[in-house]
Design a protein around this motif. Sequence first.
Motif, short mmCIF file in Angstrom:
data_model
loop_
_atom_site.label_atom_id
_atom_site.label_comp_id
_atom_site.label_asym_id
_atom_site.label_seq_id
_atom_site.Cartn_x
_atom_site.Cartn_y
_atom_site.Cartn_z
N TRP A 104 0.77 -1.33 0.08
CA TRP A 104 0.02 0.21 0.05
C TRP A 104 1.03 1.08 0.21
O TRP A 104 0.34 2.17 -0.43
CB TRP A 104 -0.97 0.08 1.28
CG TRP A 104 -1.87 -0.99 1.18
CD1 TRP A 104 -2.38 -1.85 0.34
CD2 TRP A 104 -2.73 -1.74 2.49
NE1 TRP A 104 -3.39 -2.76 0.54
CE2 TRP A 104 -3.50 -2.49 2.04
CE3 TRP A 104 -2.61 -1.14 3.63
CZ2 TRP A 104 -4.49 -3.27 2.79
CZ3 TRP A 104 -3.49 -1.68 4.58
CH2 TRP A 104 -4.56 -2.62 4.17
N PRO B 159 -4.53 3.86 3.97
CA PRO B 159 -4.82 2.62 4.57
C PRO B 159 -3.89 2.23 5.70
O PRO B 159 -4.22 1.45 6.75
CB PRO B 159 -5.15 1.71 3.56
CG PRO B 159 -5.29 2.48 2.24
CD PRO B 159 -4.33 3.76 2.49
N CYS C 248 -4.74 1.80 9.62
CA CYS C 248 -4.91 0.51 10.18
C CYS C 248 -3.57 0.59 11.36
O CYS C 248 -4.08 0.07 12.60
CB CYS C 248 -4.09 -0.57 9.16
SG CYS C 248 -5.70 -1.08 8.10
#
Length: 101
Positions: free
Chosen positions: A57, A63, A67
């Motif tokens: 990513w 993201p 996370c």
Amino acid sequence: MLFWMSGTLSVLGAGALWVIVPAGPRHRDMRFDIAGALGLAVGLTGLLLAVSKGSDWGWAAAPTLVCAVGGLLVLVVWGATNGAHVVRSSIYVSASVVRCC
């Protein structure tokens, strides 16, 4: 696919264990800490997902950061508010654990 299969088998195994294996005499009055287990699972899942997918990513991608920060936040709140811990926090600072790492 492997993640989902192992996760499903883990949930099924834990459910079977809960139903099939009786509680011992010392543990009959104890209750399972569902909120603590869910907090630990959500926090660790966020952190581990960020670490495992960060290179795909991008380490500064939204993201990955969501996370990582979300997982850390859940673990901090879980550790501060949950009275009946699934894992004792004192274990992280014990001499044997510190020497191991």
